[in-house]
Scaffold this motif. Sequence first.
Motif, mmCIF file in Angstrom:
data_model
loop_
_atom_site.group_PDB
_atom_site.id
_atom_site.type_symbol
_atom_site.label_atom_id
_atom_site.label_comp_id
_atom_site.label_asym_id
_atom_site.label_seq_id
_atom_site.Cartn_x
_atom_site.Cartn_y
_atom_site.Cartn_z
ATOM 1 N N ALA A 44 54.345 -9.484 10.646
ATOM 2 C CA ALA A 44 54.215 -10.665 9.794
ATOM 3 C C ALA A 44 55.017 -11.849 10.319
ATOM 4 O O ALA A 44 54.951 -12.938 9.748
ATOM 5 C CB ALA A 44 54.655 -10.337 8.369
ATOM 6 N N GLY A 45 55.774 -11.659 11.408
ATOM 7 C CA GLY A 45 56.412 -12.803 12.032
ATOM 8 C C GLY A 45 55.393 -13.860 12.426
ATOM 9 O O GLY A 45 55.691 -15.063 12.431
ATOM 10 N N TRP A 217 44.782 -21.020 5.496
ATOM 11 C CA TRP A 217 45.581 -21.317 4.311
ATOM 12 C C TRP A 217 47.073 -21.215 4.592
ATOM 13 O O TRP A 217 47.883 -21.932 3.982
ATOM 14 C CB TRP A 217 45.195 -20.391 3.162
ATOM 15 C CG TRP A 217 45.609 -18.951 3.316
ATOM 16 C CD1 TRP A 217 44.958 -17.982 4.000
ATOM 17 C CD2 TRP A 217 46.768 -18.341 2.754
ATOM 18 N NE1 TRP A 217 45.625 -16.793 3.912
ATOM 19 C CE2 TRP A 217 46.744 -16.978 3.142
ATOM 20 C CE3 TRP A 217 47.811 -18.788 1.962
ATOM 21 C CZ2 TRP A 217 47.733 -16.074 2.772
ATOM 22 C CZ3 TRP A 217 48.800 -17.893 1.571
ATOM 23 C CH2 TRP A 217 48.752 -16.548 1.980
ATOM 24 N N GLN A 218 47.470 -20.332 5.542
ATOM 25 C CA GLN A 218 48.886 -20.195 5.847
ATOM 26 C C GLN A 218 49.425 -21.431 6.558
ATOM 27 O O GLN A 218 50.517 -21.905 6.262
ATOM 28 C CB GLN A 218 49.104 -18.940 6.694
ATOM 29 C CG GLN A 218 48.713 -17.662 5.952
ATOM 30 C CD GLN A 218 48.892 -16.426 6.797
ATOM 31 O OE1 GLN A 218 48.172 -16.219 7.772
ATOM 32 N NE2 GLN A 218 49.855 -15.601 6.436
ATOM 33 N N LEU A 219 48.650 -21.967 7.490
ATOM 34 C CA LEU A 219 49.025 -23.239 8.108
ATOM 35 C C LEU A 219 48.969 -24.355 7.072
ATOM 36 O O LEU A 219 49.790 -25.276 7.077
ATOM 37 C CB LEU A 219 48.087 -23.547 9.271
ATOM 38 C CG LEU A 219 48.279 -22.641 10.489
ATOM 39 C CD1 LEU A 219 46.968 -21.980 10.889
ATOM 40 C CD2 LEU A 219 48.846 -23.398 11.666
ATOM 41 N N LEU A 253 61.995 -8.428 2.910
ATOM 42 C CA LEU A 253 61.233 -7.394 2.206
ATOM 43 C C LEU A 253 59.916 -7.109 2.915
ATOM 44 O O LEU A 253 59.456 -5.957 2.946
ATOM 45 C CB LEU A 253 60.966 -7.832 0.762
ATOM 46 C CG LEU A 253 62.159 -7.760 -0.195
ATOM 47 C CD1 LEU A 253 61.799 -8.357 -1.547
ATOM 48 C CD2 LEU A 253 62.615 -6.310 -0.367
ATOM 49 N N THR A 254 59.326 -8.134 3.484
ATOM 50 C CA THR A 254 58.082 -7.923 4.228
ATOM 51 C C THR A 254 58.312 -6.971 5.397
ATOM 52 O O THR A 254 57.535 -6.038 5.624
ATOM 53 C CB THR A 254 57.547 -9.267 4.754
ATOM 54 O OG1 THR A 254 57.311 -10.147 3.660
ATOM 55 C CG2 THR A 254 56.250 -9.061 5.523
ATOM 56 N N GLY A 266 44.967 -10.912 3.526
ATOM 57 C CA GLY A 266 44.739 -10.689 2.114
ATOM 58 C C GLY A 266 45.869 -11.190 1.243
ATOM 59 O O GLY A 266 46.649 -12.068 1.609
ATOM 60 N N SER A 267 45.989 -10.589 0.059
ATOM 61 C CA SER A 267 47.027 -11.010 -0.890
ATOM 62 C C SER A 267 48.415 -10.627 -0.409
ATOM 63 O O SER A 267 49.406 -11.289 -0.762
ATOM 64 C CB SER A 267 46.748 -10.397 -2.266
ATOM 65 O OG SER A 267 46.703 -8.983 -2.184
ATOM 66 N N ALA A 268 48.523 -9.569 0.395
ATOM 67 C CA ALA A 268 49.844 -9.120 0.854
ATOM 68 C C ALA A 268 50.539 -10.184 1.697
ATOM 69 O O ALA A 268 51.771 -10.289 1.699
ATOM 70 C CB ALA A 268 49.703 -7.823 1.646
ATOM 71 N N ALA A 269 49.765 -10.989 2.429
ATOM 72 C CA ALA A 269 50.354 -12.008 3.297
ATOM 73 C C ALA A 269 50.960 -13.161 2.517
ATOM 74 O O ALA A 269 51.644 -14.016 3.097
ATOM 75 C CB ALA A 269 49.305 -12.542 4.264
ATOM 76 N N ALA A 270 50.730 -13.195 1.202
ATOM 77 C CA ALA A 270 51.322 -14.271 0.393
ATOM 78 C C ALA A 270 52.845 -14.188 0.402
ATOM 79 O O ALA A 270 53.525 -15.222 0.341
ATOM 80 C CB ALA A 270 50.797 -14.204 -1.034
ATOM 81 N N LEU A 271 53.399 -12.976 0.479
ATOM 82 C CA LEU A 271 54.855 -12.835 0.426
ATOM 83 C C LEU A 271 55.541 -13.531 1.600
ATOM 84 O O LEU A 271 56.374 -14.424 1.382
ATOM 85 C CB LEU A 271 55.233 -11.353 0.354
ATOM 86 C CG LEU A 271 56.744 -11.052 0.372
ATOM 87 C CD1 LEU A 271 57.455 -11.751 -0.788
ATOM 88 C CD2 LEU A 271 56.986 -9.535 0.329
ATOM 89 N N PRO A 272 55.243 -13.187 2.853
ATOM 90 C CA PRO A 272 55.925 -13.899 3.946
ATOM 91 C C PRO A 272 55.537 -15.374 4.033
ATOM 92 O O PRO A 272 56.350 -16.211 4.444
ATOM 93 C CB PRO A 272 55.499 -13.133 5.201
ATOM 94 C CG PRO A 272 54.200 -12.505 4.832
ATOM 95 C CD PRO A 272 54.327 -12.149 3.383
ATOM 96 N N THR A 273 54.306 -15.684 3.667
ATOM 97 C CA THR A 273 53.864 -17.083 3.737
ATOM 98 C C THR A 273 54.645 -17.952 2.770
ATOM 99 O O THR A 273 55.208 -19.001 3.149
ATOM 100 C CB THR A 273 52.357 -17.171 3.440
ATOM 101 O OG1 THR A 273 51.641 -16.368 4.375
ATOM 102 C CG2 THR A 273 51.868 -18.603 3.523
ATOM 103 N N LEU A 274 54.694 -17.547 1.510
ATOM 104 C CA LEU A 274 55.407 -18.340 0.513
ATOM 105 C C LEU A 274 56.910 -18.265 0.719
ATOM 106 O O LEU A 274 57.633 -19.235 0.436
ATOM 107 C CB LEU A 274 55.024 -17.859 -0.889
ATOM 108 C CG LEU A 274 53.540 -18.022 -1.254
ATOM 109 C CD1 LEU A 274 53.255 -17.494 -2.650
ATOM 110 C CD2 LEU A 274 53.117 -19.489 -1.145
#
Length: 714
Positions: A44-45, A217-219, A253-254, A266-274
Amino acid sequence: MAGSPAHGHDRSALRGDIEGLRAVAVLMVLAYHVGIPGAGGGFAGVDVFFVISGYLITGQLVREAQREGRVSLPRFYARRARRLLPAASLVLVVTTLAGWLLLPRGRHADLGTEVVAATGYVVNWLLAWREVDYLAEDQDPSLVQHYWSLSVEEQFYVLWPLLIIGVLWLVRRHRLRLVPLLTLVLSAVVLTSATWSVLRTASSPGEAYFATTTRVWQLGVGALLVLLTPPLQRVPAAARTALAAAGLLGIGLTVLTVDASTPWPGSAAALPTLATAAVIAAGIPPEGTRIGRVLGVAPLRFVGALSYGLYLWHWPLLRLLAERVPDAGLALRLAVAALAVLLSWLTLRLVEDPVRFHPVLLRSPRAALLGAAAAMATSAGLAGALVLSAPTLERTQTPAPTAAPGTGVGAQALVNPQTRGTPELVPVEERALAAVTGGVTDLVPDPAVADEDISLAYRAGCQVSTSGTDLPDAGSCTFGDPDGTVDVAVVGDSKMEQWSSALHAIGAREGWRVRFYTKSACGFVAQGRSAECHDYNTVLSQYLGEEEHAPDLVLTSLGQGYPAELANSMVDLLGPATARGAEVVLLADTPLPRPRGEAEGVSSFECLDRHREDATPCWSPADPASGTRLLTEVSERLDAPLVELLPWICPDPQGLGGCAPTVGGVVVNRQGSHLTATYVRSLTPVLHHELGRLGVTDTPPQDVVWNLPQDPDV
């Protein structure tokens, strides 16, 4: 990774917390790829990098738009070229040369194609396509696979300035305000991409991981931080510190709670992104936070400065290590990581900075873009030469091995000629058996390209993809005798489809119209590996039960991954056809070869390519074919014949000490546990004989033609 300094030559002008975040991101990725215990979510880096890049690039563009009322595309693309292409092109050139020297010949064409795609920053789409390409299911990771994230960013960099220019046009035409309109447009992009990411990850996670559409969306989240700067600057200091702390905690935590089995993005990537967005937002000037100052300490800033080069160098070095030393321990992998750090520092000092800050290139966008084109042409040209020099099935194909009269090639060499006209086939005597399984010269196909020796039906485009749900076209997917009087339906996954060459030849002799309905990774069971498989089999079962489509004979098989408890579901799906009077014949599964002298995951044909003088390391244990257990259950419940051809694929494993990778001058296996099309053709008279013995065909065993049939052109 791809983010660049906001202005000038002075690195001190960079935000220290962002440089530290870069360091955190690249260390996460490095720890994951090196295999550091506890770093399961380190991949997730890349997500952290996306947010940083979106923030930095949007900051540059918005400031220019506000200052000048326009965005200069030549200047923007020239800055990107100076920042990204020198190191990226250097690593691609070195990787291409290293792959040419160190990889098996059969992988040269793939590497060349991947380097060309990486040069053009579209390799993420190539990798996404491979994720849904069944023939690529066991393909080794590419030496340039990590360029997928650079491709996503570059595609963003191409489109995002154009979008801003469009918004500027609307602002001027309708006298609107830039930041509110741009915020609205970007929010819509982020929401759309995030929704698609969740949906696509659920339906096709492998493809979703690499696709640009699931990552924009992450960018975009990073870009929104630029547009929200004024309100974020008014956040109290205490709240900023709490926000930064929460962000770092989320990133941590990620790393600790996510692993490769987590559907991603998916939704899991919201944690490191936010979480990354929180750290950046908390540090927005002029105040910053204590946590930001910790992130900006000299060691982290140093690693952050190397992050782009380190990201580029570490992956091909680790992959080449895995190729040459498959059992490399953690200490050796860490040493290779240290080498990547050294190469990154040298690249920064000798390549990146000299090009990025060259006076001529700073003054002239045209010169920078021409230099970029030259760099890209160099890496693409070298990769193209690798593709052109790589072996292909057409270039390496040799005539079938010469056989003594009455013997045959491939599987036919295993059969005692005196038993061919009798009800029971008997293997040749032990000395001859050892001889026909021991040759490693003049093999067909050449081991370097055995994975290209695919079946007739697959070459005709008749195997439905993993995501497909429509039945194949009847006209182009009917083989055998088109004017025959017996309708044969071939159903199941690729382990059934692999027999298409043999079934075409048998069907032509028996007057069968052989129609293929096979689907990748989808055995004919109600509980398949995907929703698409379940839906496809349900439709197919009903279709075969309709009077105008009902076959006289159904042939099926399946591969590994289906427990025997699913036998009832196969019986149920076959029910509509059997109710119309169809006979069912099952073909046993074929085993997965596992070369004893190679690391896990190395294919049988790759092993043969490496050991052309002595194939001993490429022999496999005589493991059972896992799909046969379910097929045996179905055979018993339907009282249907089960054709077992294992003795003619892995003959006398006890006497010979395992399964041979070649038989009668023919390479046995291609992808996974699939048989090469050439070997299947050599098995044609054996299969025909067995079907005749069981009364499935009209031709008696003594009249079976013992030759090597050829496939028609498709």
